[in-house]
Design an enzyme around this catalytic site. Structure first.
Site, PDB file in Angstrom:
ATOM      1  N   HIS A 143      23.740 -29.675  -7.564  1.00 21.41           N
ATOM      2  CA  HIS A 143      23.773 -28.623  -8.588  1.00 21.41           C
ATOM      3  C   HIS A 143      22.378 -28.010  -8.776  1.00 21.41           C
ATOM      4  CE1 HIS A 143      27.818 -29.882  -9.129  1.00 21.41           C
ATOM      5  NE2 HIS A 143      27.475 -31.046  -9.670  1.00 21.41           N
ATOM      6  N   ASP A 156      32.983 -30.746  -4.318  1.00 15.48           N
ATOM      7  CA  ASP A 156      32.789 -31.466  -5.575  1.00 15.48           C
ATOM      8  C   ASP A 156      34.097 -31.898  -6.245  1.00 15.48           C
ATOM      9  OD1 ASP A 156      31.891 -32.411  -8.025  1.00 15.48           O
ATOM     10  OD2 ASP A 156      30.585 -30.748  -8.470  1.00 15.48           O
TER      11      ASP A 156
HETATM   12  C1  NGQ Z   1      31.161 -36.450 -11.834  1.00 18.11           C
HETATM   13  N1  NGQ Z   1      31.022 -34.038 -11.822  1.00 18.11           N
HETATM   14  O1  NGQ Z   1      30.478 -37.468 -11.753  1.00 18.11           O
HETATM   15  O2  NGQ Z   1      32.306 -36.401 -11.385  1.00 18.11           O
HETATM   16  C2  NGQ Z   1      30.559 -35.222 -12.479  1.00 18.11           C
HETATM   17  C3  NGQ Z   1      30.934 -35.174 -13.924  1.00 18.11           C
HETATM   18  C4  NGQ Z   1      29.076 -36.334 -15.116  1.00 18.11           C
HETATM   19  C5  NGQ Z   1      30.283 -32.932 -11.861  1.00 18.11           C
HETATM   20  N2  NGQ Z   1      29.113 -33.000 -12.398  1.00 18.11           N
HETATM   21  C6  NGQ Z   1      30.492 -36.355 -14.711  1.00 18.11           C
HETATM   22  N3  NGQ Z   1      30.697 -31.812 -11.368  1.00 18.11           N
HETATM   23  O3  NGQ Z   1      28.261 -35.586 -14.569  1.00 18.11           O
HETATM   24  O4  NGQ Z   1      28.736 -37.112 -16.015  1.00 18.11           O
HETATM   25 ZN    ZN Z   2      29.515 -34.384  -8.548  1.00 14.06          ZN
END
Ligand code: NGQ
Ligand code: ZN
Length: 458
Positions: A272, A323
């Site tokens: 990101h 993702d």
């Molecule tokens: C994840 N996903 O770990 O799946 C993360 C969300 C977080 C994205 N950042 C959870 N797109 O970052 O705490």
């Molecule tokens: Zn992720």
């Protein structure tokens, strides 16, 4: 992988090379599924447009099965954080069998879309209450098996996840199955997985985020012998709230803090890296790390916009990932990477940094390079020594009629709604032929049964 390696000399009317389209391109694949320098004779013609398969540098496979289930408005202002609650609820229902079924289906979809390598950022390690499985690496093995079934190559990134926020708070109940209490527990998992490494499986390391990994744990892990090889991935600066927390607790913005406290270099992939100052943008570019951009997920979650033009001007490396898998298509990721910029700047052709440069060619080339770097494997180019991962576009597609080497890539990236990837080779094996994966019926049937059972459990 079940298909035999295609040990043939191959040829294409146009072959995508790091220098652009090469007319009358020749390829030879050796017995190990790599490209070989010697293409003998005329070779078998594959088609008009042949290009390298795209590495997908960021995947949470299980989230594919909840794509579209978080698009209904809740009681307040929906955000990344409310989506995350829905995601935690979904993650709580998984077991190794379900994970394998979901991941195999996803990986088939990836291959058909043109991804030939996936970096799996994997943190659902334990049983729902946080107790390790009898075989502690059971969930990771499910992903390895899924990749083998689909025939996609895998960079597995077991994730270190220890705290519930930058203030060091303990994991919330639904985060417990992600966590390791000690870095040494995580290192045991890493060691067990590295024993499975092969030509189709690379094992790197991942820190979930600065929110989930305390400074001391980060230092401990990065100082170990195990952390001296392979890619290192981390989620960073995706949300404004995370930047604010980091400023409050660590006195610096996340990317700034990481660059100051870790030796970030070409082995790193910062996933990101959305919210950057100008100074962070140029420092990140200079570090040699890859910015792991996931435009369709970042749009879906309301993250914000990466400073693409400044980063490319500073010669920063980038790649793309699907993702959360709200979309599974390298074409759509790259298209939206460019479109996001157009929408806010009200200009066109942003990624192309010089007169005459093509947006599609610039982005496809950059994402191949950065994706291969983030995957930690020799791929991403149709050159001797690299893995034979290639896509043959559909010669019969009306869209590609009357396209020449100056316009084919932009038409592929911007105008292809019907799939244009007709055949896909991964590691010298044909995994997709005439738009069909060789095992897609079985894998889809098992996926349907799996998600029906998950839905019935509620
Ligand atoms: C994840 N996903 O770990 O799946 C993360 C969300 C977080 C994205 N950042 C959870 N797109 O970052 O705490
Ligand atoms: Zn992720």
């Amino acid at each position: 992988m079940s298909q035999p390696v295609s040990q043939e000399s191959l040829r294409a009317d146009f072959l995508w090379t790091p220098e652009g389209w090469q007319a009358d391109g020749r390829l030879a694949v050796d017995a190990s599924g790599r490209l070989d320098g010697r293409a003998e004779g005329d070779g078998k013609r594959l088609g008009r447009w042949v290009l390298p398969g795209m590495p997908n540098l960021h995947s949470h496979a299980f989230q594919r099965a909840m794509a579209g289930l978080a698009e209904r408005r809740g009681p307040g202002n929906d955000s990344f954080w409310t989506w995350r609650e829905a995601m935690y609820g979904f993650a709580a229902a998984l077991d190794p069998e379900a994970l394998q079924a979901i991941a195999a289906q996803l990986y088939v979809e990836m291959l058909k879309a043109g991804y030939t390598q996936v970096c799996e950022f994997h943190y659902v390690h334990h049983q729902p209450d946080g107790t390790p499985y009898a075989q502690p690496e059971a969930m990771s093995l499910a992903l390895i098996e899924a990749a083998k079934e689909a025939g996609i190559a895998l960079t597995l990134l077991p994730v270190l996840y220890m705290t519930g926020g930058l203030d060091g708070r303990p994991l919330a109940p639904r985060q417990r199955r992600f966590g390791h209490a000690e870095v040494s527990d995580y290192l045991r998992l890493l060691e067990a997985l590295r024993a499975h490494e092969s030509a189709d499986l690379r094992v790197g390391i991942a820190l979930h985020s600065l929110r989930a990994v305390p400074e001391t744990a980060m230092r401990t892990l990065l100082a170990t012998g195990a952390a001296q090889t392979g890619p290192i991935h981390i989620h960073i600066a995706e949300q404004v709230g995370e930047v604010q927390d980091c400023l409050a607790v660590r006195g610096a913005r996340p990317v700034e803090w990481l660059l100051d406290h870790a030796e970030v270099d070409a082995r790193w992939c910062l996933v990101h890296a959305t919210h950057l100052t100008g100074h962070e943008t140029s420092r990140l570019a200079r570090s040699g790390a890859v910015a792991g951009l996931c435009p369709t997920t970042e749009a879906n979650l309301g993250d914000g916009l990466f400073p693409l033009a400044d980063y490319l001007d500073a010669a920063g490396a980038l790649g793309v990932g699907s993702d959360s898998h709200i979309s599974v298509s390298p074409v759509e990721e790259l298209r939206w990477l460019e479109y996001g910029q157009r929408l806010v700047t009200r200009h066109r052709n942003i990624a192309a940094r010089g007169e005459g440069a093509s947006v599609g060619e610039t982005l496809w080339a950059a994402a191949l390079r950065g994706g291969a770097q983030a995957a930690g494997l020799p791929l991403g180019a149709l050159e001797p020594g690299r893995r034979a991962d290639l896509l043959v576009l559909d010669d019969e597609a009306p869209l590609l009629a009357a396209r020449d080497a100056g316009s084919a890539m932009d038409s592929f990236l911007f105008a292809g709604n019907a799939p244009l990837v007709r055949h896909v080779m991964c590691g010298g094996r044909w995994m997709v032929r005439d738009f069909r994966h060789h095992d897609e019926e079985r894998i889809a049937a098992r996926y349907r049964a799996t998600v029906a059972a998950l839905a019935a459990r509620g």
